[in-house]
Design a protein around this motif. Structure first.
Motif, PDB file in Angstrom:
ATOM      1  N   VAL A 130     -19.050  -6.350  13.526  1.00 41.27           N
ATOM      2  CA  VAL A 130     -18.099  -7.090  13.768  1.00 41.27           C
ATOM      3  C   VAL A 130     -17.020  -6.049  13.463  1.00 41.27           C
ATOM      4  O   VAL A 130     -15.738  -6.541  13.897  1.00 41.27           O
ATOM      5  N   THR A 131     -17.078  -5.253  12.563  1.00 36.68           N
ATOM      6  CA  THR A 131     -15.772  -4.389  12.208  1.00 36.68           C
ATOM      7  C   THR A 131     -16.155  -2.908  12.387  1.00 36.68           C
ATOM      8  O   THR A 131     -17.305  -2.599  12.620  1.00 36.68           O
ATOM      9  N   THR A 132     -15.029  -2.132  11.753  1.00 37.08           N
ATOM     10  CA  THR A 132     -15.539  -0.623  11.837  1.00 37.08           C
ATOM     11  C   THR A 132     -16.429  -0.212  10.617  1.00 37.08           C
ATOM     12  O   THR A 132     -16.562  -1.275   9.695  1.00 37.08           O
ATOM     13  N   GLN A 133     -16.970   0.771  10.833  1.00 38.99           N
ATOM     14  CA  GLN A 133     -17.932   1.542   9.640  1.00 38.99           C
ATOM     15  C   GLN A 133     -17.119   1.622   8.184  1.00 38.99           C
ATOM     16  O   GLN A 133     -17.482   0.967   7.236  1.00 38.99           O
ATOM     17  N   THR A 134     -15.886   2.296   8.250  1.00 37.65           N
ATOM     18  CA  THR A 134     -15.117   2.027   7.089  1.00 37.65           C
ATOM     19  C   THR A 134     -15.149   0.760   6.433  1.00 37.65           C
ATOM     20  O   THR A 134     -15.159   0.589   5.209  1.00 37.65           O
ATOM     21  N   MET A 135     -14.373  -0.146   7.521  1.00 32.72           N
ATOM     22  CA  MET A 135     -14.061  -1.528   6.886  1.00 32.72           C
ATOM     23  C   MET A 135     -15.264  -2.154   6.329  1.00 32.72           C
ATOM     24  O   MET A 135     -15.429  -2.964   5.291  1.00 32.72           O
ATOM     25  N   SER A 136     -16.438  -1.915   6.825  1.00 31.94           N
ATOM     26  CA  SER A 136     -17.640  -2.659   6.417  1.00 31.94           C
ATOM     27  C   SER A 136     -18.198  -2.280   5.048  1.00 31.94           C
ATOM     28  O   SER A 136     -18.589  -2.849   4.403  1.00 31.94           O
ATOM     29  N   VAL A 137     -17.924  -0.853   4.976  1.00 35.02           N
ATOM     30  CA  VAL A 137     -18.102  -0.163   3.517  1.00 35.02           C
ATOM     31  C   VAL A 137     -17.385  -0.624   2.468  1.00 35.02           C
ATOM     32  O   VAL A 137     -17.807  -1.301   1.415  1.00 35.02           O
ATOM     33  N   LEU A 138     -16.046  -1.001   2.891  1.00 32.42           N
ATOM     34  CA  LEU A 138     -15.169  -1.232   1.967  1.00 32.42           C
ATOM     35  C   LEU A 138     -15.273  -2.928   1.263  1.00 32.42           C
ATOM     36  O   LEU A 138     -15.510  -3.070   0.445  1.00 32.42           O
ATOM     37  N   TYR A 139     -15.725  -3.599   2.550  1.00 32.18           N
ATOM     38  CA  TYR A 139     -15.910  -5.125   2.285  1.00 32.18           C
ATOM     39  C   TYR A 139     -17.192  -5.251   1.348  1.00 32.18           C
ATOM     40  O   TYR A 139     -17.155  -6.172   0.613  1.00 32.18           O
ATOM     41  N   THR A 140     -18.085  -4.471   1.825  1.00 33.68           N
ATOM     42  CA  THR A 140     -19.290  -4.598   0.976  1.00 33.68           C
ATOM     43  C   THR A 140     -19.256  -4.244  -0.386  1.00 33.68           C
ATOM     44  O   THR A 140     -19.581  -4.936  -1.293  1.00 33.68           O
ATOM     45  N   ILE A 141     -18.370  -3.231  -0.564  1.00 29.32           N
ATOM     46  CA  ILE A 141     -18.130  -2.739  -2.068  1.00 29.32           C
ATOM     47  C   ILE A 141     -17.240  -3.791  -2.741  1.00 29.32           C
ATOM     48  O   ILE A 141     -17.805  -4.269  -3.996  1.00 29.32           O
ATOM     49  N   MET A 142     -16.451  -4.270  -2.202  1.00 30.81           N
ATOM     50  CA  MET A 142     -15.606  -5.438  -2.618  1.00 30.81           C
ATOM     51  C   MET A 142     -16.488  -6.536  -2.867  1.00 30.81           C
ATOM     52  O   MET A 142     -16.431  -7.342  -4.156  1.00 30.81           O
ATOM     53  N   LEU A 143     -17.342  -6.943  -1.924  1.00 29.90           N
ATOM     54  CA  LEU A 143     -18.327  -8.170  -2.186  1.00 29.90           C
ATOM     55  C   LEU A 143     -19.082  -8.026  -3.342  1.00 29.90           C
ATOM     56  O   LEU A 143     -19.566  -8.915  -4.160  1.00 29.90           O
ATOM     57  N   TYR A 144     -19.515  -6.660  -3.512  1.00 33.28           N
ATOM     58  CA  TYR A 144     -20.452  -6.212  -4.480  1.00 33.28           C
ATOM     59  C   TYR A 144     -19.994  -6.512  -5.966  1.00 33.28           C
ATOM     60  O   TYR A 144     -20.479  -6.928  -7.035  1.00 33.28           O
ATOM     61  N   ILE A 145     -18.624  -6.025  -6.267  1.00 30.51           N
ATOM     62  CA  ILE A 145     -17.924  -6.187  -7.282  1.00 30.51           C
ATOM     63  C   ILE A 145     -17.733  -7.574  -7.549  1.00 30.51           C
ATOM     64  O   ILE A 145     -18.053  -8.008  -8.735  1.00 30.51           O
ATOM     65  N   LEU A 146     -17.258  -8.263  -6.730  1.00 30.84           N
ATOM     66  CA  LEU A 146     -16.964  -9.550  -6.860  1.00 30.84           C
ATOM     67  C   LEU A 146     -18.152 -10.531  -7.214  1.00 30.84           C
ATOM     68  O   LEU A 146     -18.200 -11.151  -8.170  1.00 30.84           O
ATOM     69  N   GLY A 147     -19.424  -9.952  -6.401  1.00 30.43           N
ATOM     70  CA  GLY A 147     -20.569 -10.790  -6.642  1.00 30.43           C
ATOM     71  C   GLY A 147     -21.096 -10.539  -8.280  1.00 30.43           C
ATOM     72  O   GLY A 147     -21.746 -11.277  -8.730  1.00 30.43           O
ATOM     73  N   HIS A 148     -20.696  -9.270  -8.849  1.00 30.87           N
ATOM     74  CA  HIS A 148     -21.125  -9.091 -10.000  1.00 30.87           C
ATOM     75  C   HIS A 148     -20.160  -9.739 -11.151  1.00 30.87           C
ATOM     76  O   HIS A 148     -20.509  -9.948 -12.311  1.00 30.87           O
ATOM     77  N   SER A 149     -18.772  -9.993 -10.883  1.00 27.49           N
ATOM     78  CA  SER A 149     -17.776 -10.373 -11.923  1.00 27.49           C
ATOM     79  C   SER A 149     -17.986 -12.051 -11.925  1.00 27.49           C
ATOM     80  O   SER A 149     -17.176 -12.356 -12.860  1.00 27.49           O
ATOM     81  N   ILE A 150     -18.414 -12.598 -10.870  1.00 26.84           N
ATOM     82  CA  ILE A 150     -18.158 -14.013 -10.670  1.00 26.84           C
ATOM     83  C   ILE A 150     -18.908 -14.756 -11.902  1.00 26.84           C
ATOM     84  O   ILE A 150     -18.082 -15.704 -12.294  1.00 26.84           O
TER      85      ILE A 150
END
Ligand SMILES: Nc1ncnc2c1ncn2[C@@H]1O[C@H](COP(=O)(O)OP(=O)(O)OP(=O)(O)O)[C@@H](O)[C@H]1O
Ligand SMILES: [Mg+2]
Lengths: 260, 295
Positions: free
Chosen positions: A163-183
């Motif tokens: 649904v989005t560009t490669q760069t954006m999907s990497v950025l979103y994934t890293i964001m969700l990864y960090i979020l998912g670990h700090s929740i």
């Protein structure tokens, strides 16, 4: 139709695996493994106390991070590269339902990813045993959860990349990864504890976005606390369901997608 | 949902197909294909002509169900079966500017495509044995595809297109990027496919290629169909009423163009002047000239 579709997925999985093995990406993994080994060894040489515990902590931490790294690296191109390079045309112009394509791609890449993680784990563990570590069943579970976590990341970055560009999907994934670990840390703060509506919001997070902290059982491993089978089982199924959920989402998007 | 035609001799039919692209909400949508209707009849070799950006690839992508038309309907012929999956097992497709999995060998790629078309490994080998020498690619099949040249990619792609012995073969610029000798070889293969009873539909810019090997031609411009019919017909319709007369006079070769009505008179007077007539031929326009003149 479902039956033959699944058969086609196996074919696609097989050749996806072949293609990646042919690309010699595994050499990079071996390289990474050596680097991991070196770093872990250096870290443990400079510590006092229980060296094998440090090695295990550090080694497993690095293993988890590199597995997620590999997952992002191979996952971001899984579908978007096929669409950009138009190789997807070669497959969907055959008698192959679109869901088989998605399923087969994830299947092949998952296999590659698992193989990578197993190689890295064997390297890490051999050092650990060499310096006097002892086996505990939790080591096994830690690695299983590292695999599941990486598979979730793989599916996440792959789904986002349609649904989005490669760069954006990497950025979103890293964001969700960090979020998912700090929740879970966020859940224990007084700020959240005093506000039930935020607590409810964070509880709901698990159902929509991946709660990666669940897969992190390293602290249990280090302090030899026993983890209940119920926890292991529920976390395992949480991961599995999340992976299935992501694959279904990407199938849904891909079915509707214009391939141009 | 795909629909199927009830006609026996039709392989594929476009009924009033329009495709618009809207890249920008503010801009007016762009019409790439505009009310296109035509049929692909069984057993025919059909050339799909048009300039760059005329809408050929877009039409082919719709025929392959990669993208869906904005309006109109695409019908698949009875010959191809009753379901999409069944139809696609009898169709072969070669994309424009082919690019395949670089780390598979040519042979593995063919096996992969065969397996997706429910063809046994044995059958794949048989087909490769038949076609690979004709495509002059057999020597490279055990190499990784990333080492292939552009022309070799085109050839292995074409080979994979035929691996499951399809009835309807759709090729998007199969001759692009191939050297003159290769073009001849590929054209020979297309003619052989016709003899085998296959239906071939291919796009091209090169009018003479189409003139050479096709029964029918479709010509589109800006997404609209300008001509649909047999190659002979369009050439005969555009025959000029002029004749070219060649003769010797005073040991020199001369030629003149004369109108149909005046040709006998002119020849008579030429002979009277002592000319030696060599040939009288009707002037013929090539497809190339015809399409360049089409407005
Ligand atoms: N996804 C898209 N979004 C916007 N415009 C598009 C898209 N795909 C095609 N077009 C436009 O549609 C028109 C037709 O393109 P198409 O690729 O069908 O041309 P073609 O006849 O195959 O040309 P060529 O001979 O150069 O291959 C072009 O103007 C192109 O820019
Ligand atoms: Mg084109």
């Amino acid at each position: 139709m479902l039956n033959s579709g699944l058969k086609k997925s196996l074919v696609i999985g097989k050749y996806t695996f072949k293609e990646i093995i042919g690309s010699k990406i595994l050499y990079n993994t071996l390289f990474l493994g050596m680097a991991l080994l070196l770093v872990t060894y250096v870290a443990f040489s400079f510590t006092y106390g229980e060296p094998s515990r440090v090695a295990l902590d550090f080694g497993m931490g690095c293993l988890a991070l590199s597995s997620v790294g590999i997952a992002i690296f191979i996952g971001v191109g899984i579908l978007s590269k096929e669409i950009d390079n138009r190789t997807v045309y070669m497959i969907v112009s055959r008698p192959v339902p679109r869901f088989s394509f998605i399923l087969g791609k994830f299947l092949g890449l998952s296999l590659v990813l698992i193989l990578n993680i197993i190689i890295l784990s064997l390297i890490t563990l051999s050092l650990f045993f060499l310096i006097g570590g002892t086996f505990s069943p939790l080591i096994f579970w830690t690695i299983v959860f590292i695999i599941i976590e990486s598979l979730v990341v793989l599916c996440l970055v792959g789904t986002l990349s349609i649904v989005t560009t490669q760069t954006m999907s990497v950025l979103y994934t890293i964001m969700l990864y960090i979020l998912g670990h700090s929740i879970d840390t966020a859940m224990t703060t007084n700020f959240v504890k005093n506000r039930p509506e935020i607590q409810a919001l964070l509880d709901g997070y698990h159902f929509v976005l991946p709660a990666f902290y669940k897969f992190n059982i390293k602290s249990f491993l280090l302090y030899e606390n026993n983890l209940s089978l119920a926890y292991l089982g529920s976390t395992f199924s949480y991961g599995l369901f999340y992976i299935i959920f992501l694959i279904l989402v990407s199938i849904y998007i891909f079915e509707k997608k214009n391939l141009d | 949902m795909l629909s199927f035609s009830t006609h026996n001799i039709i392989m594929l039919e476009f009924v009033n197909i329009t495709k618009t692209f809207s890249s920008d909400i503010l801009k007016k949508p762009f019409t790439a294909v505009d009310g296109l209707s035509f049929t692909i009849d069984a057993g025919k070799t059909i050339g799909f002509l048009g300039a760059n950006g005329a809408g050929k690839t877009t039409s082919i992508k719709m025929a392959m169900d990669f993208i869906r038309p904005t309006s109109g309907e695409i019908l698949y012929g009875k010959e191809l079966g009753n379901k999409k999956i069944e139809a696609f097992s009898k169709m072969g497709y070669l994309p424009e500017r082919p690019f395949f999995y670089p780390h598979l060998t040519g042979f593995e790629f063919c096996q992969y495509m065969g397996a997706l078309s429910d063809i046994s490994a044995k059958e794949v080998k048989k087909q490769i044995k038949k076609w690979a020498p004709e495509f002059k690619i057999d020597f490279a099949l055990d190499r990784q595809i990333k080492t292939y040249s552009k022309g070799m990619l085109q050839r292995v792609g074409f080979l994979a297109t035929l691996i499951h012995d399809p009835k309807l073969i759709i090729l998007d610029e199969p001759l692009a990027g191939v050297d003159p000798v290769g073009r001849k070889e590929l054209k020979d293969i297309i003619e052989e496919l016709k003899l085998l009873g296959k239906t071939v539909f291919f796009s091209s810019h090169i009018v003479s290629d189409v003139e050479e090997i096709c029964d029918n031609v479709l010509f589109i411009k800006n997404g609209k169909l300008l001509f649909d019919g047999s190659v002979d017909k369009i050439i005969n319709e555009n025959i000029k009423s002029e004749y070219r007369v060649r003769y010797y006079k005073d040991n020199e070769l001369c030629k003149i163009l004369v109108e149909d009505k005046e040709k006998n008179k002119s020849i008579e007077s030429l002979i009277k002047d002592g000319a030696d007539i060599i040939s009288v031929e009707q002037e013929r326009m090539s497809l190339e000239q015809i399409f360049y003149n089409v407005k």
